[in-house]
Design a protein around this motif. Structure first.
Motif, short mmCIF file in Angstrom:
data_model
loop_
_atom_site.label_atom_id
_atom_site.label_comp_id
_atom_site.label_asym_id
_atom_site.label_seq_id
_atom_site.Cartn_x
_atom_site.Cartn_y
_atom_site.Cartn_z
N GLY A 1 0.83 -1.21 0.00
CA GLY A 1 0.00 0.00 0.00
C GLY A 1 0.86 1.25 0.00
O GLY A 1 0.57 2.23 -0.70
N ALA A 2 1.95 1.23 0.78
CA ALA A 2 2.85 2.39 0.83
C ALA A 2 3.50 2.61 -0.54
O ALA A 2 3.62 3.75 -1.00
CB ALA A 2 3.91 2.18 1.89
N MET A 3 3.88 1.51 -1.20
CA MET A 3 4.48 1.65 -2.53
C MET A 3 3.49 2.29 -3.49
O MET A 3 3.85 3.14 -4.31
CB MET A 3 4.94 0.29 -3.06
N LYS A 4 2.23 1.85 -3.38
CA LYS A 4 1.22 2.42 -4.29
C LYS A 4 0.96 3.88 -3.97
O LYS A 4 0.79 4.71 -4.86
CB LYS A 4 -0.08 1.61 -4.18
N ALA A 5 0.90 4.18 -2.64
CA ALA A 5 0.60 5.55 -2.23
C ALA A 5 1.71 6.50 -2.67
O ALA A 5 1.46 7.63 -3.06
CB ALA A 5 0.40 5.62 -0.72
N GLY A 6 2.97 6.00 -2.59
CA GLY A 6 4.08 6.87 -2.92
C GLY A 6 4.40 6.93 -4.40
O GLY A 6 5.16 7.79 -4.85
N SER A 7 3.82 6.01 -5.17
CA SER A 7 4.26 5.89 -6.57
C SER A 7 3.88 7.10 -7.41
O SER A 7 4.62 7.49 -8.31
CB SER A 7 3.70 4.62 -7.18
N SER A 8 2.74 7.73 -7.09
CA SER A 8 2.34 8.91 -7.87
C SER A 8 3.34 10.04 -7.67
O SER A 8 3.75 10.71 -8.61
CB SER A 8 0.94 9.38 -7.45
N GLN A 9 3.72 10.23 -6.40
CA GLN A 9 4.70 11.28 -6.09
C GLN A 9 6.03 10.97 -6.78
O GLN A 9 6.68 11.87 -7.31
CB GLN A 9 4.90 11.35 -4.58
N MET A 10 6.40 9.68 -6.78
CA MET A 10 7.64 9.27 -7.44
C MET A 10 7.59 9.63 -8.92
O MET A 10 8.54 10.15 -9.49
CB MET A 10 7.83 7.78 -7.24
N GLN A 11 6.44 9.35 -9.53
CA GLN A 11 6.29 9.65 -10.94
C GLN A 11 6.41 11.16 -11.18
O GLN A 11 7.03 11.61 -12.14
CB GLN A 11 4.94 9.14 -11.44
N PHE A 12 5.80 11.93 -10.25
CA PHE A 12 5.74 13.38 -10.40
C PHE A 12 7.09 14.03 -10.12
O PHE A 12 7.58 14.84 -10.91
CB PHE A 12 4.66 13.92 -9.44
N VAL A 13 7.72 13.64 -9.01
CA VAL A 13 8.95 14.30 -8.58
C VAL A 13 10.17 13.75 -9.32
O VAL A 13 10.99 14.50 -9.83
CB VAL A 13 9.15 14.13 -7.05
#
Lengths: 342, 353
Positions: free
Chosen positions: B291-303
């Protein structure tokens, strides 16, 4: 025993049903040749990835290795074949690279199931998830394909009614697949290698005793079979669709396993099953595109069915096949079991 | 304890190879992973996002893990979850005039029942026809996708002005699940459920039967356990969890059913169940990780400009290293623990025995 006689002995019902279908097709052809030819040609096209996947599955299972990673092998191969085509424009190179990707994943599956002795179903699942993830990660929007394989009509044969449109006006990968079905049939039942393969899948201990290297057989066969799943992927991007979409295999790798079971782990019978799956989808698609005036009144209700239900058809058919309609089947005895040398 | 070490090693190795893939494709693994962690745990909002993403994953992880206990591989958690999500939505927008204390649980139950029935089909097919559940549940997934697409675009389509996409109307407020601070109530429910499963599996006769069937089907039959009934009931309960996960997602997060919103949740359940070594309490941290990987993945894509699909690759690698415990044990010089259960799913392939 002669495999042809075995075939007839155990599958009389299916052979007779196929004969009835042929009679029906010829009858329909006398009424509307164009539509019948279109449906048949599209049945064959739809059956190609299924039979290639089924061949990959049956070579694996005949050697004692379950392969539920065919879906992933097809998907990643389709993607790589597409990329190679985009960057080089060389369709032959693209096809070979797709086959190579399938073979590499096949080798990986053999490594997991033979050497690491991972449960083979989990191993296949790893391949599927890996292929899904990798294609998603490396996929870029906006890549434009550099063409696809064009049909090559075979002079003379292409003009035969019904058969010409179905078999002799196809692009090269379809011809290659048709050839491969018979090659695998011959290989499996008429060569020493094929005999050893079946021995390894039925009774690895006995095979080992007479000096067959079980591990080597499984590695070799699962890897080579992988190249067929890879060819199925290449077929999708280089011949059928022409481009790549995310998750474009859409479960065909799994349906191929039903085709394999329905075909009793026999290449030619499996091809019959693949054609049946292709025919069911082609018929429904044709009905969707025809306008009401062209359809006989007795079949009009078919057109009222929402397209999502038609989309379910191959999957429903798969479940029906697996549920044993058309007789109980017996897989190779040692399938799924890791072999441990003494 | 050793299984925890194995799981952690598997995750670390997967992250390491993931970093290699990031490097190969010209991205910086450090930038990507730190953006991922920040997006998942950076502030209160990130924490809430992580918990929200983890909630349906606990359910689908429990669904897969529970079926594993009986030696069944429920790859169909995805389809069961979709049906649960749309049925909960239908009850949520279609049934009016109920107080929240009745409406919300009713929608949850309806979703759970839908998932349960759908999974029981695969169980019954296995028992009565010998069709292996791996393929039937995958086929049922595709059927569920088509069925939900039809419903969301046909009879249950949102007809409010301006809507052109396939989706159901919004559920009524009485059907919505509350969020307490950063903690979604569905997450609390999932933990309660994990405890119930633990009790069921290890403190009841039925649980003993399930585990016996999972260990050795023939021995179970010889011991007088009704294997057919156990298999069907196990699939039913497994589907119930998956359906509940879909319902919680609809009522707690999305607020309606919309195709494309629940993609992958069921498949992630497989990784989670195996990462947890099929133990119900292990499912919770495993689901939190994914869940944490999924939650953080959008930010990863963006940043960090890294496609978020890298987390699918990492998950597949986690699954590989978990399954390849033979390899890991050698690496860590660990011996097998006494009484350890080995997962065997491929028995009965194609023959129904």
């Amino acid at each position: 025993m002669n495999p042809w006689r075995t075939l007839w002995h155990y599958n009389r019902g299916k052979v007779l049903a196929a004969a009835a279908l042929v009679v029906f097709v010829v009858w329909a052809y006398t009424r509307d040749p164009q539509i019948v030819e279109a449906v048949l040609a599209s049945s064959l096209r739809l059956s190609i990835p299924l039979i290639l996947g089924a061949l990959c599955g049956l070579i694996g299972e005949r050697s004692g290795v379950i392969n539920i990673g065919i879906e992933g092998q097809m998907l990643l191969a389709a993607f790589v074949a597409f990329l190679v085509n985009v960057y080089t424009g060389n369709l032959l190179l693209a096809t070979l690279s797709g086959m190579l990707v399938g073979a590499v994943l096949g080798f990986f599956l053999a490594f997991m199931s033979v050497t690491l002795r991972i449960d083979q179903i989990i191993g296949g699942t790893v391949i599927n998830m890996l292929a899904f993830g990798l294609t998603g990660y490396f996929y870029q929007v906006g890549l434009v394909t550099k063409g696809k394989f064009a049909p090559i009509p075979i002079p003379g044969l292409a003009d035969i009614p019904i058969l010409g449109a179905m078999f002799f006006r196809n692009p090269p990968l379809t011809y290659l697949t048709l050839l491969l079905i018979f090659v695998v049939q011959f290989w499996l039942f008429y060569t020493p290698w094929g005999l050893r393969t079946r021995a390894v899948g039925e009774h690895p201990r006995a095979a080992d005793t007479v000096g067959i290297d079980v591990y080597k057989m499984r590695y070799l066969n699962v890897t080579l079979a992988g190249s067929l799943a890879g060819l199925a992927g290449a077929y999708l991007t280089l011949e059928a669709v022409g481009s790549f979409e995310r998750a474009m295999t859409n479960g065909q790798g799994f349906v191929a396993l039903a085709v394999m079971i329905f075909g009793r782990w026999n290449p030619i019978l499996a091809w019959g099953a693949a054609l049946l799956f292709g025919f069911a989808t082609a018929l429904q698609t044709q009905l969707q595109f025809m306008n009401a005036a062209q359809i006989p009144a007795s079949l009009l209700w078919l057109k009222q069915i929402p397209h999502q239900f038609i989309g379910m058809l191959p999957y429903l058919l798969t479940i029906i096949v697996l549920a044993g309609v058309g007789g109980r089947t017996r897989p190779p005895a040692a399938v799924g079991q890791p072999y441990v040398k003494e | 304890m050793r299984s925890v070490i194995l799981s952690i090693t598997a995750v670390l190795l997967a992250l390491l190879i993931g970093a290699g893939i990031l490097l190969l494709s010209g991205a910086s693994p450090i930038a990507a992973y730190s953006a991922l962690v920040h997006g998942a745990f950076g502030d209160a909002q990130a924490w809430q996002r992580t918990l929200e993403k983890s909630t349906p994953l606990v359910f689908s992880g429990l669904a897969v893990a529970f079926a594993f206990k009986a030696g069944l591989f429920n790859i169909g958690a995805q389809g069961q979850l979709l049906l649960g999500a749309i049925i909960a939505a239908a009850v949520g927008f279609g049934v009016e005039g109920l107080p929240a204390v009745v409406h919300a649980p009713l929608a949850l139950l309806a979703g759970a029942a839908a998932g349960a029935v759908f999974a029981a089909i695969a169980g019954a097919l296995k028992v009565y026809t010998g069709a292996h559940e791996v393929i039937t549940t995958i086929m049922l997934n595709y059927i569920a996708i088509n069925l939900t697409d039809y419903l969301a675009n046909g009879p249950w389509k949102d007809t409010s002005p301006g809507n052109i996409v396939a989706r159901t109307p919004r559920i009524l407020d009485t059907a919505a699940l509350p969020t307490w601070g950063p903690v979604p109530s569905g997450f609390v429910l999932s933990i309660v459920l994990a405890a119930i499963i633990y009790w069921l599996l290890w403190k009841t006769t039925f649980g003993f039967e399930i585990r016996t069937v999972g260990q050795n089907r023939h021995a179970a039959r010889y011991a007088g356990i009704r294997v057919a009934r156990t298999v069907i009931l196990t699939m039913l309960i497994s589907g119930l969890f998956a359906g509940l996960g879909g319902a919680v997602e609809t009522q707690g997060v999305v607020g309606r059913y919309q195709p494309g919103f629940n993609v992958g949740l069921g498949f992630e359940g497989i990784t989670i169940a195996l990462l947890a070594k099929t133990h119900p309490f292990g499912v919770i941290p495993a689901a939190l990780l994914v869940g944490a990987m999924k939650a953080g993945s959008s930010q990863m894509q963006f940043v960090a400009d890294v496609p978020k699909e890298i987390i699918d690759v990492i998950q597949a690698l986690i699954l590989f290293f978990i399954a390849a415990d033979f390899l890991l044990r050698r690496l860590l010089r660990l011996k097998a623990e006494a009484g350890e259960e080995r997962l065997v799913l491929s028995t009965g392939w194609g023959s129904g025995e």
